[in-house]
Design an enzyme around this catalytic site. Structure first.
Site, PDB file in Angstrom:
ATOM      1  N   PRO A  79     -73.552  31.026  32.342  1.00  0.00           N
ATOM      2  CG  PRO A  79     -72.118  32.187  33.773  1.00  0.00           C
ATOM      3  CD  PRO A  79     -72.332  30.847  33.143  1.00  0.00           C
ATOM      4  CB  CYS A  80     -77.343  33.922  29.262  1.00  0.00           C
ATOM      5  SG  CYS A  80     -78.146  35.150  30.336  1.00  0.00           S
ATOM      6  CD  GLN A  81     -75.233  37.488  32.611  1.00  0.00           C
ATOM      7  OE1 GLN A  81     -74.651  36.407  32.515  1.00  0.00           O
ATOM      8  NE2 GLN A  81     -76.187  37.703  33.507  1.00  0.00           N
ATOM      9  CG  PHE A  83     -73.273  33.507  24.568  1.00  0.00           C
ATOM     10  CD1 PHE A  83     -72.246  33.305  23.676  1.00  0.00           C
ATOM     11  CD2 PHE A  83     -73.199  32.907  25.819  1.00  0.00           C
ATOM     12  CE1 PHE A  83     -71.159  32.508  24.010  1.00  0.00           C
ATOM     13  CE2 PHE A  83     -72.118  32.110  26.161  1.00  0.00           C
ATOM     14  CZ  PHE A  83     -71.088  31.912  25.253  1.00  0.00           C
TER      15      PHE A  83
END
Length: 355
Positions: A79-81, A83
């Site tokens: 999951p990118c959230q 960063f």
């Protein structure tokens, strides 16, 4: 070459790798709607619906019994959230920040020939006093015999009709590997535009669903937003409105002009987010001034380069969340082709050496 796709979501990376010629063997994710979407599009792949922290190596091996018979690519797009620059509440304590660490034990046990990582560029920007997950991952790869290349990919350079910068890492335990060749832009094909991606879809109105495609559906709009978008030209935004339609928060404020904006037909789309179905959430207004609405879920999927018949499960908000979180299929396809090219070169080198 088999693929195990950790944090697979609705399957953007898996579909791209499949289109490149790889065999998608297993998807892993904890979101039920994304899992339903994935299984609808990869009926021959196994799936584990659980938090990766609860999954053992044995669980994975039992799902893919032929792991030792074919080369393996392990795909990890955590999951990118935690960063993302879009996340104003980023915190070192966000447990999602350490999910990449969970892949270490699987890499040690499965010994994949290749590893593919995709995330937001901010993943590598960590507090210098705290070794972040990406730094730990790089050290782990080096300590275990992998050579890797990491770079910032502009998605439009690989046939995606969207401004979308991503951090990409490709690792190999079969020798040094190069950055995948760009296919579009300077010295390549023309960039793919919004018109190329969605121009063929039938018109619909705000709140409607297309009779022929249940995924070609869009959010309804309040009367004031219908008035706002009806006064917005292609590529325009709130600067084109009379003052009485501008939100109090935006009056006299310069910046964030993408909110309430329309896309442009012959340009790239802005970066799609998990809320790309919302007219107020970005430049997600349809470029056709006769269609006063935000883009539909199918239009978002096309911009993310999913095949036109890709199946999505869940409500509209869930579907656009899945789409916004996905790896663009064309991006993954080109990376898959690069990995296969590298593997073939390695095999030819070995054969030549044995001769």
């Amino acid at each position: 070459m088999n693929v195990i796709d950790f944090f697979c979501g609705c399957g953007g990376a898996s579909k791209g790798l499949e289109l490149a010629g790889l065999n998608v063997s297993l998807g892993i994710d904890f979101d039920p709607d994304a899992a339903a979407t994935y299984q609808a599009n990869f009926p021959n792949a196994e799936f584990i619906l659980d938090d990766v922290r609860n999954i053992s190596v044995v669980d994975v091996i039992s799902k893919v019994p032929n792991l030792t018979e074919e080369p393996l690519l392990l795909c990890t797009c955590a999951p990118c959230q935690p960063f993302s620059n879009q996340n104003n509440k980023r915190s070192e304590s966000d447990i999602r920040r350490t999910l990449l660490d969970e892949t270490h034990r699987f890499i040690l046990a499965l010994n994949p020939e290749y590893i593919l990582l995709e995330n937001v560029p901010g993943m590598q920007n960590v507090n210098p006093e705290i070794e972040g997950p990406f730094c730990r991952f790089l050290s782990f790869l080096s300590d275990n015999g992998y050579q890797y290349i990491k770079f910032i990919a502009n998605s439009e350079d690989y046939g995606v009709p969207q401004k979308r910068k991503r951090l990409v890492l490709v690792a190999s335990r079969l020798g040094a590997i190069d950055e995948p060749k760009k296919t579009h832009g300077e010295d390549g094909l023309p960039f793919v535009t919004v018109r190329d991606a969605i121009g063929m879809l039938p018109p619909i109105k705000a709140g409607q669903t297309c009779d022929k495609d249940p995924i070609h559906k869009c959010s309804n709009l309040q009367a004031i937003n219908i008035e706002r978008i009806s006064l917005t030209p292609e590529g325009g935004d709130r600067r084109d409105w009379p003052s009485h339609l501008i939100n109090k928060a935006h009056k006299g404020y310069k910046g964030h002009y993408d909110t309430y904006g329309r896309m442009s037909w012959d340009k790239l789309s802005p970066t799609l987010t998990t809320k790309c179905h919302g007219y107020s959430n970005g430049r997600f207004g349809h470029p056709d001034t006769n269609q006063n609405r935000a883009i539909s879920a199918r239009e978002a999927a096309n911009i993310q380069t999913f095949p036109s018949d890709y199946i999505f499960k869940g409500a509209l908000t869930s579907i656009t969340k899945q789409i916004g979180n996905a790896v663009p299929c064309e991006l993954a396809r080109n990376f898959g082709l690069g990995i296969l090219h590298h593997f073939n070169q390695v095999q030819e080198g070995q054969n030549n050496g044995s001769d």
